[in-house]
Design a protein around this motif. Structure first.
Motif, PDB file in Angstrom:
ATOM      1  N   GLY A   1       3.509   0.912  -3.763  1.00  0.00           N
ATOM      2  CA  GLY A   1       2.232   0.679  -3.098  1.00  0.00           C
ATOM      3  C   GLY A   1       2.401   0.082  -1.712  1.00  0.00           C
ATOM      4  O   GLY A   1       3.313  -0.704  -1.454  1.00  0.00           O
ATOM      5  N   SER A   2       1.514   0.455  -0.829  1.00  0.00           N
ATOM      6  CA  SER A   2       1.580  -0.038   0.552  1.00  0.00           C
ATOM      7  C   SER A   2       0.622  -1.187   0.801  1.00  0.00           C
ATOM      8  O   SER A   2       0.601  -1.743   1.896  1.00  0.00           O
ATOM      9  CB  SER A   2       1.252   1.105   1.519  1.00  0.00           C
ATOM     10  OG  SER A   2      -0.047   1.629   1.253  1.00  0.00           O
ATOM     11  N   ARG A   3      -0.168  -1.557  -0.226  1.00  0.00           N
ATOM     12  CA  ARG A   3      -1.082  -2.669  -0.036  1.00  0.00           C
ATOM     13  C   ARG A   3      -0.304  -3.964   0.163  1.00  0.00           C
ATOM     14  O   ARG A   3       0.821  -4.109  -0.284  1.00  0.00           O
ATOM     15  CB  ARG A   3      -2.048  -2.767  -1.214  1.00  0.00           C
ATOM     16  CG  ARG A   3      -3.128  -1.703  -1.194  1.00  0.00           C
ATOM     17  CD  ARG A   3      -4.175  -1.944  -2.251  1.00  0.00           C
ATOM     18  NE  ARG A   3      -3.678  -1.604  -3.584  1.00  0.00           N
ATOM     19  CZ  ARG A   3      -4.409  -1.726  -4.689  1.00  0.00           C
ATOM     20  NH1 ARG A   3      -5.645  -2.215  -4.614  1.00  0.00           N
ATOM     21  NH2 ARG A   3      -3.914  -1.383  -5.860  1.00  0.00           N
ATOM     22  N   SER A   4      -0.951  -4.915   0.805  1.00  0.00           N
ATOM     23  CA  SER A   4      -0.261  -6.133   1.213  1.00  0.00           C
ATOM     24  C   SER A   4       0.343  -6.888   0.037  1.00  0.00           C
ATOM     25  O   SER A   4       1.424  -7.467   0.149  1.00  0.00           O
ATOM     26  CB  SER A   4      -1.220  -7.054   1.976  1.00  0.00           C
ATOM     27  OG  SER A   4      -2.346  -7.385   1.177  1.00  0.00           O
ATOM     28  N   ARG A   5      -0.323  -6.873  -1.121  1.00  0.00           N
ATOM     29  CA  ARG A   5       0.198  -7.641  -2.252  1.00  0.00           C
ATOM     30  C   ARG A   5       1.532  -7.085  -2.730  1.00  0.00           C
ATOM     31  O   ARG A   5       2.415  -7.837  -3.144  1.00  0.00           O
ATOM     32  CB  ARG A   5      -0.800  -7.682  -3.394  1.00  0.00           C
ATOM     33  CG  ARG A   5      -1.002  -6.402  -4.158  1.00  0.00           C
ATOM     34  CD  ARG A   5      -2.005  -6.614  -5.273  1.00  0.00           C
ATOM     35  NE  ARG A   5      -2.226  -5.397  -6.052  1.00  0.00           N
ATOM     36  CZ  ARG A   5      -3.195  -5.263  -6.927  1.00  0.00           C
ATOM     37  NH1 ARG A   5      -4.050  -6.249  -7.110  1.00  0.00           N
ATOM     38  NH2 ARG A   5      -3.333  -4.146  -7.623  1.00  0.00           N
ATOM     39  N   TYR A   6       1.718  -5.760  -2.663  1.00  0.00           N
ATOM     40  CA  TYR A   6       2.984  -5.183  -3.097  1.00  0.00           C
ATOM     41  C   TYR A   6       4.079  -5.428  -2.064  1.00  0.00           C
ATOM     42  O   TYR A   6       5.234  -5.686  -2.431  1.00  0.00           O
ATOM     43  CB  TYR A   6       2.813  -3.685  -3.367  1.00  0.00           C
ATOM     44  CG  TYR A   6       2.045  -3.414  -4.639  1.00  0.00           C
ATOM     45  CD1 TYR A   6       2.658  -3.504  -5.881  1.00  0.00           C
ATOM     46  CD2 TYR A   6       0.695  -3.094  -4.603  1.00  0.00           C
ATOM     47  CE1 TYR A   6       1.956  -3.270  -7.058  1.00  0.00           C
ATOM     48  CE2 TYR A   6      -0.015  -2.861  -5.781  1.00  0.00           C
ATOM     49  CZ  TYR A   6       0.621  -2.947  -6.996  1.00  0.00           C
ATOM     50  OH  TYR A   6      -0.078  -2.740  -8.157  1.00  0.00           O
TER      51      TYR A   6
ATOM     52  N   ILE B   1       9.051  -8.730  -0.852  1.00  0.00           N
ATOM     53  CA  ILE B   1       9.747  -9.719  -0.014  1.00  0.00           C
ATOM     54  C   ILE B   1      10.113 -10.950  -0.831  1.00  0.00           C
ATOM     55  O   ILE B   1      11.256 -11.447  -0.787  1.00  0.00           O
ATOM     56  CB  ILE B   1       8.873 -10.104   1.196  1.00  0.00           C
ATOM     57  CG1 ILE B   1       8.708  -8.916   2.145  1.00  0.00           C
ATOM     58  CG2 ILE B   1       9.488 -11.297   1.947  1.00  0.00           C
ATOM     59  CD1 ILE B   1       7.694  -9.140   3.243  1.00  0.00           C
ATOM     60  N   LEU B   2       9.170 -11.458  -1.605  1.00  0.00           N
ATOM     61  CA  LEU B   2       9.415 -12.649  -2.417  1.00  0.00           C
ATOM     62  C   LEU B   2      10.490 -12.387  -3.465  1.00  0.00           C
ATOM     63  O   LEU B   2      11.319 -13.272  -3.756  1.00  0.00           O
ATOM     64  CB  LEU B   2       8.114 -13.100  -3.091  1.00  0.00           C
ATOM     65  CG  LEU B   2       7.024 -13.631  -2.160  1.00  0.00           C
ATOM     66  CD1 LEU B   2       5.757 -13.937  -2.946  1.00  0.00           C
ATOM     67  CD2 LEU B   2       7.503 -14.879  -1.418  1.00  0.00           C
ATOM     68  N   ALA B   3      10.491 -11.198  -4.042  1.00  0.00           N
ATOM     69  CA  ALA B   3      11.499 -10.867  -5.051  1.00  0.00           C
ATOM     70  C   ALA B   3      12.900 -10.899  -4.461  1.00  0.00           C
ATOM     71  O   ALA B   3      13.841 -11.418  -5.087  1.00  0.00           O
ATOM     72  CB  ALA B   3      11.202  -9.494  -5.651  1.00  0.00           C
TER      73      ALA B   3
ATOM     74  N   GLN C   1      -0.509   3.420 -12.162  1.00  0.00           N
ATOM     75  CA  GLN C   1       0.239   2.213 -12.466  1.00  0.00           C
ATOM     76  C   GLN C   1       1.109   1.833 -11.281  1.00  0.00           C
ATOM     77  O   GLN C   1       1.654   2.690 -10.580  1.00  0.00           O
ATOM     78  CB  GLN C   1       1.079   2.370 -13.729  1.00  0.00           C
ATOM     79  CG  GLN C   1       2.057   3.500 -13.748  1.00  0.00           C
ATOM     80  CD  GLN C   1       2.687   3.640 -15.126  1.00  0.00           C
ATOM     81  OE1 GLN C   1       2.253   3.043 -16.095  1.00  0.00           O
ATOM     82  NE2 GLN C   1       3.744   4.437 -15.219  1.00  0.00           N
ATOM     83  N   LEU C   2       1.196   0.533 -11.042  1.00  0.00           N
ATOM     84  CA  LEU C   2       1.980  -0.028  -9.942  1.00  0.00           C
ATOM     85  C   LEU C   2       1.582   0.583  -8.603  1.00  0.00           C
ATOM     86  O   LEU C   2       2.413   0.783  -7.721  1.00  0.00           O
ATOM     87  CB  LEU C   2       3.471   0.184 -10.204  1.00  0.00           C
ATOM     88  CG  LEU C   2       4.002  -0.484 -11.486  1.00  0.00           C
ATOM     89  CD1 LEU C   2       5.446  -0.080 -11.728  1.00  0.00           C
ATOM     90  CD2 LEU C   2       3.857  -1.984 -11.418  1.00  0.00           C
TER      91      LEU C   2
END
Length: 508
Positions: free
Chosen positions: A462-467, A472-474, A193-194
């Motif tokens: 997570g280190s993937r780009s979406r996370y 950053i957006l948050a 998860q996450l």
């Protein structure tokens, strides 16, 4: 000989983007089939990526000649659309292959499942024994005669336009862990998860629920069960946990009981067993009532922490005492605050709160009281987590539906499978009793629930780009959100449109 069974777990909605647990419903449903030496294959579309349809078609073309049935686990919401698509693909390749729907939606709304012309049977409630009996019936007699199996709904062979609903039993389906066919999943590495590092497994420590929450389906489902709540022996649950750790490298165990803490002594003994085995795992509990937390001693909470517990899911539901009484929560706003302050002393345990909005008669002031409670919980407990609130969904058979029927709830219950596809936490479904200003205010609170507790930064590793992009957006959006929440500014909510676009893209 057509002897094999293919069980399919469809893609989930938006929430499935971030959480993926093993398909326990299918693993449990297969238990009796495996005991009877009937070969079973599980196809989990969630782990197949964007080309799951192509992969499923390949599996069906390769195996349909040896299949006696295909089963699909179906939840309300977007999984229904996937179940319809899966059923069509099955019939396109093998028109006479029986298709069986099961799962939560099939349990509570079996008649709607047959609106899918390619659905032949529905299993309501626990599925292992009914599925084995139905498959054996199909292998023995085909579809020419009624199965007569408890818990099965089917098209009447003598009059296909009519549906036969065979009464279900009122017994818990308890499967000893050595008989749970975990081996049917070849690779458990996708189940996390996450994007976290630990492999996650779900399991039970108890069955049933003694509470009578007026909006919940559990009291209606367990109405004829006795006892209403059943604890599994702590030593058996701990042995199950050890088996998952040793055999399948489980790193995190998530207890999916309706309520784990009805009898605190039961969990106390379970924690002793887990600590004695020195498993070194993380623990999470899906069900915890506010009053139970207030009964927990410091010694009990310390033991929870020592055993690896890092989250308790708590049904707070509302910040309005009037609404809490209407929901039959048997607690008050003050009780919720007291429980939160107690848990704040144990920062390793995240207090994860669920809320419900949109119940008929809920006023703007009731909603604002809940929003203010959310702010207080987060301010007083840095480990508090606010889950996206649920929009109240009228469920026939629940106490609240019967009590408030005059508010047009019956008209809001979806009638078609297409309408049911929209019934998700983030979905849009009709609630005619809620005025437009309250609808806008709910959107503000719903959207804010993702950010007000800084969960995206705190819980995603997570280190993937979406996370990385989400974190950053948050951080950028949080100041604007706090301004909106402070002054209750729910107009011109452009962010809601952006969220909806993001959700659609992530749910594809």
């Amino acid at each position: 000989m057509k002897n094999n069974v293919l069980l399919i777990y469809p893609p989930m909605g938006f929430s499935g983007t971030f959480v993926c647990h093993p398909p326990l419903s299918l693993i449990y449903a297969a238990a009796e089939l495996v005991k009877k030496k009937i070969p079973v294959t599980i196809f989990d579309a969630r782990t197949m990526g964007g080309d799951w349809k192509k992969k499923l078609s390949e599996v069906l073309r390769d195996t349909h000649a040896g299949l006696s049935a295909v089963g699909i686990s179906v939840m309300s919401g977007r999984p229904i659309a996937a179940a319809i698509e899966i059923s069509r693909r099955v019939k396109k390749i093998a028109p006479h292959l029986p298709v069986i729907w099961g799962g939560p939606h099939a349990t509570f709304y079996p008649e709607t499942c047959f609106q899918c012309a390619d659905c032949d049977y529905v299993i309501r409630g626990y599925g292992s024994r009914p599925l084995e009996q139905l498959v054996s019936h199909l292998q023995r007699s085909g579809r020419q005669t009624s199965s007569g199996i408890a818990g099965v709904s089917e098209r009447n062979p003598a009059a296909p336009g009519n549906i036969l609903h065979h009464p279900a039993t009122s017994d818990y389906e308890i499967i000893s862990y050595p008989d749970i066919p975990y081996h049917l999943i070849n690779d458990y590495s996708p189940y996390r998860q996450l994007d976290g590092p630990r492999r996650i497994f779900s399991l039970y420590s108890s069955f049933g629920c003694p509470h009578q929450c007026a909006f919940c389906s559990s009291p209606a489902y367990y109405k004829n069960f006795f006892p209403k709540y059943l604890c599994l022996p702590p030593q058996d649950v701990a042995a199950h946990a050890e088996h998952l750790v040793r055999a399948y490298a489980a790193g995190y165990l998530y207890f999916i009981d309706d309520d784990s803490f009805v009898h605190l002594a039961h969990i106390d003994r379970l924690l002793d067993e887990l600590l004695r085995r020195n498993l070194r795992i993380g623990l999470g509990f899906r069900g915890a009532h506010v009053n139970e937390i207030n009964r927990m001693s410091d010694a009990f909470l310390e033991k929870l922490t020592l055993a690896g517990t890092d989250i308790l899911h708590i049904g707070a539901e509302s910040g309005s005492d009037r609404m809490l009484a209407l929901m039959r929560k048997n607690c008050t706003r003050a009780n919720i605050i007291a429980a939160n302050r107690k848990l704040a002393r144990y920062p390793r345990i995240k207090a994860a709160y669920n809320f419900v909005f949109g119940i008929p008669t809920e006023t703007y002031d009731d909603m604002r009281a809940t929003k203010e409670l959310i702010e207080q919980l987060v301010a007083e407990n840095p480990a508090a987590v606010i889950f996206p609130p649920n929009r109240y969904r009228p469920l026939p058979g629940t106490a609240l539906f019967n009590q408030l029927g005059e508010h047009g709830q019956a008209a809001a219950v979806p009638r078609t499978l297409e309408q049911w596809c929209a019934v998700e936490v983030e979905g849009q479904f009709p609630t005619p009793w809620i005025r437009p200003p309250q609808q806008r205010y709910f959107k503000l609170i719903f959207l804010g629930s993702y950010f007000i507790d800084r969960k995206i930064e705190r819980l995603t590793s997570g280190s993937r780009s979406r996370y990385r992009l989400l974190r950053i957006l948050a951080r950028l959006y949080l100041p604007l959100l706090r301004l909106r929440w402070r002054f209750n500014l729910s107009g011109c909510l452009i962010e809601w449109t952006i969220f909806r676009i993001f959700k659609r893209r992530r749910s594809r």
